[in-house]
Write a protein that holds these residues in place. Structure first.
Motif, PDB file in Angstrom:
ATOM      1  N   SER A  51      43.371  59.779  31.569  1.00 52.47           N
ATOM      2  CA  SER A  51      42.874  59.638  32.942  1.00 52.47           C
ATOM      3  C   SER A  51      42.579  58.184  33.307  1.00 52.47           C
ATOM      4  O   SER A  51      42.634  57.816  34.482  1.00 52.47           O
ATOM      5  CB  SER A  51      41.617  60.486  33.133  1.00 52.47           C
ATOM      6  N   LEU A  52      42.270  57.335  32.316  1.00 55.12           N
ATOM      7  CA  LEU A  52      41.871  55.953  32.600  1.00 55.12           C
ATOM      8  C   LEU A  52      42.927  54.932  32.185  1.00 55.12           C
ATOM      9  O   LEU A  52      42.656  53.724  32.177  1.00 55.12           O
ATOM     10  CB  LEU A  52      40.558  55.634  31.867  1.00 55.12           C
ATOM     11  N   ALA A  53      44.130  55.392  31.867  1.00 54.13           N
ATOM     12  CA  ALA A  53      45.140  54.476  31.326  1.00 54.13           C
ATOM     13  C   ALA A  53      45.803  53.604  32.383  1.00 54.13           C
ATOM     14  O   ALA A  53      46.509  52.653  32.038  1.00 54.13           O
ATOM     15  CB  ALA A  53      46.209  55.276  30.575  1.00 54.13           C
ATOM     16  N   GLN A  54      45.597  53.903  33.640  1.00 52.41           N
ATOM     17  CA  GLN A  54      46.247  53.126  34.704  1.00 52.41           C
ATOM     18  C   GLN A  54      45.382  51.952  35.136  1.00 52.41           C
ATOM     19  O   GLN A  54      44.217  51.851  34.768  1.00 52.41           O
ATOM     20  CB  GLN A  54      46.539  54.019  35.913  1.00 52.41           C
ATOM     21  N   ALA A  55      45.967  51.056  35.920  1.00 54.35           N
ATOM     22  CA  ALA A  55      45.174  50.041  36.612  1.00 54.35           C
ATOM     23  C   ALA A  55      44.605  50.682  37.880  1.00 54.35           C
ATOM     24  O   ALA A  55      45.000  51.790  38.257  1.00 54.35           O
ATOM     25  CB  ALA A  55      46.028  48.829  36.946  1.00 54.35           C
ATOM     26  N   GLY A  56      43.674  49.979  38.539  1.00 52.18           N
ATOM     27  CA  GLY A  56      42.980  50.618  39.652  1.00 52.18           C
ATOM     28  C   GLY A  56      43.066  49.871  40.958  1.00 52.18           C
ATOM     29  O   GLY A  56      43.622  48.771  41.037  1.00 52.18           O
ATOM     30  N   GLU A  57      42.482  50.511  41.988  1.00 51.07           N
ATOM     31  CA  GLU A  57      42.532  49.920  43.325  1.00 51.07           C
ATOM     32  C   GLU A  57      41.781  48.594  43.399  1.00 51.07           C
ATOM     33  O   GLU A  57      42.140  47.709  44.171  1.00 51.07           O
ATOM     34  CB  GLU A  57      41.968  50.889  44.369  1.00 51.07           C
ATOM     35  N   PHE A  58      40.758  48.408  42.548  1.00 53.63           N
ATOM     36  CA  PHE A  58      40.075  47.129  42.531  1.00 53.63           C
ATOM     37  C   PHE A  58      40.959  46.028  41.958  1.00 53.63           C
ATOM     38  O   PHE A  58      40.676  44.840  42.138  1.00 53.63           O
ATOM     39  CB  PHE A  58      38.771  47.224  41.738  1.00 53.63           C
ATOM     40  N   GLY A  59      42.027  46.436  41.251  1.00 57.15           N
ATOM     41  CA  GLY A  59      42.996  45.442  40.809  1.00 57.15           C
ATOM     42  C   GLY A  59      43.640  44.732  41.980  1.00 57.15           C
ATOM     43  O   GLY A  59      43.879  43.512  41.944  1.00 57.15           O
ATOM     44  N   PHE A  60      43.923  45.484  43.060  1.00 57.10           N
ATOM     45  CA  PHE A  60      44.464  44.870  44.275  1.00 57.10           C
ATOM     46  C   PHE A  60      43.462  43.868  44.861  1.00 57.10           C
ATOM     47  O   PHE A  60      43.826  42.777  45.296  1.00 57.10           O
ATOM     48  CB  PHE A  60      44.787  45.931  45.322  1.00 57.10           C
ATOM     49  N   VAL A  61      42.199  44.278  44.851  1.00 61.33           N
ATOM     50  CA  VAL A  61      41.157  43.412  45.412  1.00 61.33           C
ATOM     51  C   VAL A  61      41.045  42.131  44.597  1.00 61.33           C
ATOM     52  O   VAL A  61      41.007  41.014  45.146  1.00 61.33           O
ATOM     53  CB  VAL A  61      39.807  44.156  45.435  1.00 61.33           C
TER      54      VAL A  61
END
Length: 644
Positions: free
Chosen positions: A349-359
């Motif tokens: 469930s946590l293996a991806q990067a996240g929306e805060f990565g865009f920020v």
């Protein structure tokens, strides 16, 4: 002006179409916004360079999100989660950032860029993960709770990251930016309170600003909100909430700090305010729209020419980041003793990067930490990892979870060393109450449950239970089904409960079967299978709660009891008719027209029975009740009229 209307319509219609479709497909709202941006941007070309300008405006949604995150962080909740929050969350962010940084430096990246990349990829997608957990009912699982702790720590960690990133600025990137935008820099200096201050004065201003924020939020917010609330105008309270967040963001910008940092601190200060829920309800719609707009602009700004030009590099980075994060999460799951399928849920469930990565990517470019060309590649890596996240949940649901369930089912059943008068299948929230009542009255019970963790929990509170599948004939035989007086079925599986009822009534017709039904339809199936007594799990509790509600509304207890009994009596009288209609119309599969008509008629009969004036007639079961005083109904009516 017309151009703005057209652009706004394009963004909104893209969201309205894409997000519901994405949610229906199980992809989540964030993926819907990203897809919408990709469609109206690179694919169709309805939006262009203005997406970057809009993105700067939409980033205020992140400020609002962190304000709301701060509002949720009550000290008591943080303290109860301290071990998983600081231990598991802190290690995940720290180890992942260092690992990614080390790999980036191995490939000749400067340490500052490598550290920024490590922080970006240490984060996961809070929006996608929590939404998927809610949809799949995984929030209360061990894996879901541990994942939530890590996500919460990541959200908090964004604040120091935003404060730290400007310190990583590369001199050559700063010089390029100053050469190309000297006028804009001068304009920004005019809007800064700290542009020409010496270092010690700058530090004093920052400390004073944060202190003013904390003290003012603690002592001045309550009188302000009380004054605004006294106006009785909801729109003014909404304006006050927006004023608060925008004002704090402006203050932080004027002193050279991150607006998100100020909003987060303000949220924490107001977390214990009695106006917290009102603030949340007023800010949340703006936060959702602006964040959605931000994700659309991210999707619209994805450069497919870069993706095709560096396809293998980008795909390799995406898969490499996800594998590295999964490995770190799996090891942490072992260290913190997350067991079985929950460890895989936590890992995937946590293996991806996240929306805060865009920020953070946008922030690093603005602060001259990562070159724009590198940021474009990393942006595609973040987006693709999020696109692949639904596939990870599918892998968990269809491949990994069934294997662990099969292992649990194949686990050797406990040796049953006794036989009971009553056999109870299932010791969950329903079966526990039945078992306690029987045992308290000296009835010998044998309890079977297929959830090993539940059996262990019962043993910890001195409730004897055996691990085993009650639908297995050999275990029923060992538990003494031949001599038992009854079987209580309180298991959570609808189909299994119906099949168990059929088996027992066919093989041991003398044994009484008492079964818990989830709803009316399940009750009909159990009745069709031969169950002697069926109880809907929510029927009596809902009826009692309704009675409490009536008494709280000043209905006399005697009248409430009469009306409750009338409701139950009509239900009892009509139960056989409804069941027969269900059996004739639906053959046990669905409700058809005749059944629906009878059900509507039942509602009318209940209304008539409850409305009937019985204040002068008592039944034998009502003799213990004090009748309402004479003229009670008239008094109630007059009181209600006066209140209006």
């Amino acid at each position: 002006m017309t151009l703005y209307f057209v652009q706004a319509f394009i963004y909104l219609i893209a969201a309205v179409i894409a997000v519901p479709i994405a949610k229906r497909l199980g992809l989540g709202s964030v993926m819907g916004y990203l897809i919408a941006g990709v469609v109206i941007g690179p694919i169709i070309g309805l939006v262009g360079e203005e997406a970057t300008t809009i993105q700067h405006f939409a980033e205020f949604g992140v400020v609002m999100m962190l304000f709301l995150v701060g509002l949720e962080l009550e000290p008591k909740m943080l303290w109860s989660m301290r071990m998983r929050l600081l231990g598991l969350g802190g290690l995940q962010v720290g180890v992942t950032a260092i690992a990614v940084m080390s790999i980036a430096m191995f490939f000749s990246q400067p340490w500052s860029i490598a550290l920024a990349i490590g922080m970006i990829f240490a984060l996961s997608s809070t929006a996608i993960v929590l939404q998927t957990f809610n949809e799949k009912r995984l929030t209360k699982t061990e894996g879901g709770q541990n994942a939530f702790s890590v996500l919460l720590f990541q959200d908090i960690a964004v604040i120091p990251m935003l404060a730290f990133i400007p310190l990583l600025a590369l001199p050559e990137l700063v010089e390029q930016a100053q050469a190309g935008a000297s006028e804009l820099a001068a304009h920004h200096d005019e809007l800064s309170l700290v542009a020409n201050l010496p270092g010690w004065a700058y530090a004093v201003v920052i400390v004073a600003s944060i202190a003013a924020l904390v003290v003012g939020g603690h002592y001045l917010s309550r009188p302000l909100f009380k004054f605004v609330a006294s106006s009785g105008l909801r729109e003014i309270f909404t304006a006050t909430a927006l004023m608060l967040v925008i004002g704090i963001a402006a203050l932080m910008s004027l002193v050279g700090l991150s607006p998100a940092l100020g909003a987060f601190l303000a949220g924490v200060v107001l977390a214990n305010s009695e106006f917290r829920h009102e603030l949340e309800s007023n800010i949340d719609p703006f936060k959702g729209l602006l964040l959605g707009l931000f994700f659309i602009t991210v999707g619209a700004s994805i450069n497919f020419s870069i993706l095709f030009e560096h396809f293998f590099l980008i795909m390799g980075l995406t898969l490499g980041v996800m594998l590295l994060k999964a490995l770190i999460l799996f090891i942490l799951g072992l260290v913190f003793r997350i067991k079985g399928s929950n460890r895989w849920l936590f890992t995937l469930s946590l293996a991806q990067a996240g929306e805060f990565g865009f920020v953070l990517l946008s922030f690093t470019v603005q602060n001259h930490v990562i070159p724009p060309a590198t940021a474009q590649i990393l942006l595609l890596v973040v987006a693709l990892s999020m696109f692949l996240t639904p596939g990870l949940f599918i892998l968990y649901d269809r491949v990994l979870l069934p294997r662990y369930q099969n292992k649990s089912n194949q686990q050797e059943a406990d040796t049953i060393e006794e036989q009971g008068t009553v056999i109870i299948a299932g010791i969950g929230r329903f079966g526990q109450i039945v078992n306690r009542l029987l045992v308290a009255n000296g009835v010998h019970t044998v309890v079977l449950d297929l959830q090993a963790a539940q059996v262990d929990l019962m043993r910890q509170i001195n409730t004897k239970a055996y691990f085993g599948d009650a639908s297995r004939p050999d275990l029923l035989h060992t538990a003494g089904i031949e001599e038992a007086a009854m079987l209580v079925i309180a298991i959570d599986n609808r189909e299994t409960s119906v099949e168990l009822t059929k088996y027992v009534k066919h093989t041991y017709p003398r044994v009484k079967v008492l079964a818990r039904a989830f709803d009316r339809g399940h009750g009909y199936l159990l009745r069709q299978a031969g169950a002697d007594i069926i109880e809907l799990e929510t029927y009596h509790s809902a009826l009692e709660l309704g009675a409490h509600a009536m008494r709280t509304l000043n209905h006399h207890p005697f009248l409430v009891e009469q009306q409750k009994n009338a409701y139950k009596e009509v239900e009892r009288q009509q139960s056989d008719i409804l069941y027969q209609a269900w059996e004739d119309d639906a053959q046990g599969e669905r409700f058809d027209n005749n059944y629906r008509k009878l059900f509507i008629n039942l509602e009318q009969q209940i209304h008539q029975a409850i409305s009937r004036d019985r204040s002068d007639g008592h039944e034998a079961g009502e003799r213990g009740w004090t009748p309402p005083p004479k003229g009670y109904a008239d008094d109630l009516q007059q009181e209600d009229t006066s209140q209006r």
